[in-house]
Design a protein around this motif. Structure first.
Motif: not given
Ligand code: KG4
Ligand code: ZN
Length: 557
Positions: A150-156, A209-210, A163-168, A170-178
């Motif tokens: 799943v590709l998850g997006i947070e901008t609240s 992330a991808l 982030a791209v996270v596997r359902s078991d 595992v974080i496959l890829g993550e990016a964060l801009a503060s």
């Protein structure tokens, strides 16, 4: 004679209860339930944003405009970033984190087209059997390999997390801009600037992330999840419109995520679908981190962040009972304001700065009032402590003949920070002691601490001790009850002794610190938890919710 024996027993039992309450030092009253709403501030004007479409062949083929990547201002102009003076500064306090995490790439599974689920908040019942072909357009996985991404997006608020996270787990890829640097000078998050900053980095965050996940495009993920509330409306809209466009363009199931639910579900990050053992790799467990990272339902959640301070009983995905909330300030907010008074950090950098400084100080140096002492409900209040701290700072400056702008010496400053933190945690401990008693009567024996403030090591350590104390007190209570039962059965002329099962121990669960503060992983994980239950949302008409009370599920027990 019988009446006398009963009275004698009652009297002895009362003496025992008083003794026990002294031994355990826990209050005995049963607190009432309180209802709290999310306290996120609403922005009074809304933004009409042009839909975002990615520069993909699919988008081009569909006749979409690949150039409209950034959010516009309310008047339709493209934003220029930080050039305008802020119209308003929210009191929301936010964090800063660095991009982190990557992992092996994993080909995504095929999906049965777009999700057809509704967003009524009703979750279908789940068993491992109905996972394979869920009704709402879920991954067509096989029982042998029930893994999807799943590709998850947070901008609240002021972090752009993808982030791209596997359902078991595992974080496959993550990016964060503060956006810490952008808001630092204003002393709080400026919604317009935050929106512009999200809009300017969201594409590159998705790409990053991808890329880290080894994926060429969103076509390779299984589904798209996004925070749709609560939060800053114009910021939520940047992430939500992006996610909606990606889900539509790539024909992926879409999951609308509640920000607070995502924080809570991080206590279960990496939770396996079946009885397989949790994966260490997934959750960052290490020998130096003795706190188990995964909670199983039901659990008591202490959600402590910049905007929230809540106690929730979590009985399942979408099944939450709100036990209490803050009457005024959230804990993170109080930390941030105390840090500002000591001039050691602004915004969400305040909490971590206070924690660092407190390590060097004496927690008993400055006497501060413990909030709501003696109150038997499960709510929090940090405004009084914040004011008492401000007054203590002023008094100390006067006593030391320091001017308004003059600073304390390092030792005094550290003592102040340590004293604030000590009392802030005492308040948590006292509320939690009541909540644990309440929850254990319903069979709950796991405490999860989630949200940005949960990354504080002092809080983690003290709540670990609290869990041990409560377990011990409970054992003592049960032991005394057993002695009483034995004595009464002897008085009745004997009887068979029942062998009791060992008492459950209170277990503390806290996500790894870097996953406590806002990030894309928590959104992807919440979406995974919902998709596993066959739940997804329709894209059409989906809007954001600046205010979105955390629904309480009444029939959870
Ligand atoms: O969950 P979060 O990232 O954002 C919200 O949803 O609010 O939490 C941010 C809050 C800030 O107030 C920040 O100061 C606080 O979490 N925080 C801390 C620590 N790390 C972050 N507070 C105390 N100690 C920390 N180590
Ligand atoms: Zn948060």
């Amino acid at each position: 004679m019988l009446v006398l024996t009963v009275r004698w027993k009652k009297a002895l039992k009362a003496v025992y209860v008083i003794m026990l309450s002294r031994i355990s030092a826990f209050q005995l009253a049963r607190p009432g339930l309180g209802w709290m709403e999310a306290s996120t501030k609403r922005i009074s004007w809304s933004l009409t944003r042009k839909a975002f479409f990615p520069t993909t062949p699919t988008a081009a083929k569909a006749g979409m405009d690949p150039t409209t990547h950034s959010a516009g201002n309310p008047d339709g102009q493209t934003s220029t970033g930080t050039s305008q003076a802020p119209a308003s500064v929210t009191s929301s306090t936010r964090r800063r984190r660095r991009p982190a995490g990557s992992g092996a790439s994993k080909a995504s599974r095929d999906f049965v087209g777009m999700a057809k689920g509704t967003d009524t908040g009703q979750y279908p019942s789940f068993s491992a059997d109905n996972f394979v072909q869920a009704a709402s357009g879920l991954p067509t996985t096989s029982p042998e390999d029930p893994v999807f991404t799943v590709l998850g997006i947070e901008t609240s608020c002021d972090d752009t997390g993808v982030a791209v996270v596997r359902s078991d787990g595992v974080i496959l890829g993550e990016a964060l801009a503060s956006q810490y640097k952008i808001h630092e000078q204003w002393g709080g998050v400026v919604p317009g600037l935050a929106r512009d900053a999200h809009a300017s980095v969201i594409d590159s965050m998705v790409e990053e992330a991808l890329k880290k996940a080894g994926m060429a495009s969103v076509a390779e993920v299984g589904a798209v999840g996004v925070t749709v509330g609560p939060g800053l409306e114009i910021c939520l809209r940047v992430g939500t419109e992006t996610a909606k466009a990606l889900a539509t363009t790539f024909h992926k199931p879409f999951v609308a995520v509640h920000h607070l639910e995502a924080h809570c579900l991080m206590a279960r990050f990496g939770q396996p679908l079946d009885s397989r053992e949790p994966k260490e790799e997934a959750t960052g467990t290490s020998a130096s981190s003795p706190i188990p990272p995964q909670a199983r339902f039901p659990f008591l959640a202490l959600l402590v962040s910049g905007g929230h301070c809540m106690l929730l009983e979590c009985w399942g995905v979408g099944r939450y009972r709100t036990l209490g909330g803050t009457l005024d300030d959230a804990l993170g907010e109080a930390y941030d304001k105390a840090a500002r008074l000591l001039k050691i950090g602004t915004g969400a950098a305040g909490g971590p700065a206070m924690e660092r400084l407190a390590r060097e100080g004496d927690p008993t140096a400055v006497v501060l009032p413990v909030p709501m002492r003696g109150k038997k409900n499960l709510n929090f209040s940090y405004a009084g402590l914040k004011n008492a701290f401000r007054m203590a700072v002023t008094r100390l400056k006067e006593a030391l003949n320091l001017g308004e702008e003059e600073d304390f010496d390092p030792k005094t400053k550290a003592d102040l920070a340590a004293s604030f933190q000590h009392v802030a945690i005492q308040h948590l401990e006292e509320r939690l002691t009541l909540a644990m008693k309440e929850s254990e009567s319903r069979g709950v024996h796991t405490l999860a601490v989630v949200g940005g403030v949960a990354s504080n090591q002092a809080i983690r350590a003290r709540l670990q001790v609290l869990c041990e104390k409560r377990s011990l007190a409970r054992r003592l209570e049960k032991e005394q009850e057993r002695i009483w039962d034995e004595a009464s059965s002897e008085n009745k002329g004997g009887g068979t002794m029942e062998v009791e099962a060992p008492l459950p121990h209170w277990e503390l669960v806290v996500p790894p610190p870097r996953l406590c503060t806002d990030n894309g992983v928590m959104v992807a994980w919440a979406a995974i938890e919902k998709l596993r239950l066959g739940y997804s949302d329709v894209v059409e008409g989906r809007d954001v919710h600046a205010r979105w009370p955390f629904a309480s599920w009444q029939n959870s027990t």
